[in-house]
Design a protein around this motif. Structure first.
Motif: not given
Length: 222
Positions: A97-108
């Motif tokens: 909601r703040a404007g991030a374009s996505g997210f990724l888990l740290k264990d990727a």
């Protein structure tokens, strides 16, 4: 063109690990590291990276506020890719909601990390359907207070654009939407662009969040 990346995380081993992985990828260069959100804002203003890998929980200034600052900066073209240890973290939703374009888990994996950076840098949103929909459903469970962002804005969309927005919120790619609607992928891209312009949204991630918050789409079971 080389994708320039800034890594923001309060754990030095995490920063260095991601830096090693990304610098080994062709076309990607880590240009800086930040130890917290405040440092990330300063380093972003200084280096103007294409992508910031942003941790959520950091001292002094957290990733959500830092993301909001980066995404809201006048003329900013830097994309924020949120890093998290948890795939059901309501703080990640707030970061979107703040404007991030996505997210990724740290264990990727290294391949997943590089792919995520390239996708976000290209102006697309990293929407993992199996994680994003669960995330929004969890947020709906823990926060029952509705926060409609102005559903009347949907009235400006055509029927087909509304349909495309709904499918975006379900995590479908342009190719998958094209297959569902039996139209050319380029046609879908045009619809997506018009949806973003009409709703004054930054990217597909914000479009998905808007679709849920406006009530156009509801998480399964709600």
């Amino acid at each position: 063109m080389t994708i320039r990346v800034l890594i923001a995380d309060d754990q030095m081993m995490v920063r260095q690990g991601f830096a090693v992985l990304l610098n080994a990828e062709p076309g990607i260069e880590v240009v800086g590291q930040a130890v917290d959100g405040a440092d990330a804002l300063e380093r972003t203003a200084e280096l103007a990276p294409d992508v910031v890998l942003m941790d959520i929980r950091m001292p002094r200034l957290g990733g959500i506020d830092a993301t909001r600052g980066i995404a809201g900066a006048p003329g900013s073209t830097t994309k924020v890719l949120v890093l998290t240890t948890f795939d059901l973290d309501e703080y990640v939703y707030e970061a979107l909601r703040a404007g991030a374009s996505g997210f990724l888990l740290k264990d990727a994996s290294a391949a997943e990390l590089a792919h995520a950076v390239r996708v976000v840098a290209a102006g697309d949103a990293l929407l993992a359907p199996n994680v994003t929909k669960r995330l929004i459903a969890e947020f709906s469970r823990v926060s029952r207070t509705p926060r409609p962002p102005g559903r009347e804005r949907l009235d400006g969309l055509t029927e087909r654009e509304t349909e495309v927005l709904s499918l975006i919120a379900q995590g479908l790619s342009n190719a998958e939407i094209a297959g569902r609607l039996v139209v050319a992928e380029q046609t879908v891209k045009t619809h997506v662009s018009r949806v973003l312009v009409k709703l004054a949204l930054r990217d597909r991630t914000q479009a998905a969040v808007y679709a849920y918050e406006s009530g156009l789409v509801r998480p399964s079971g709600y």
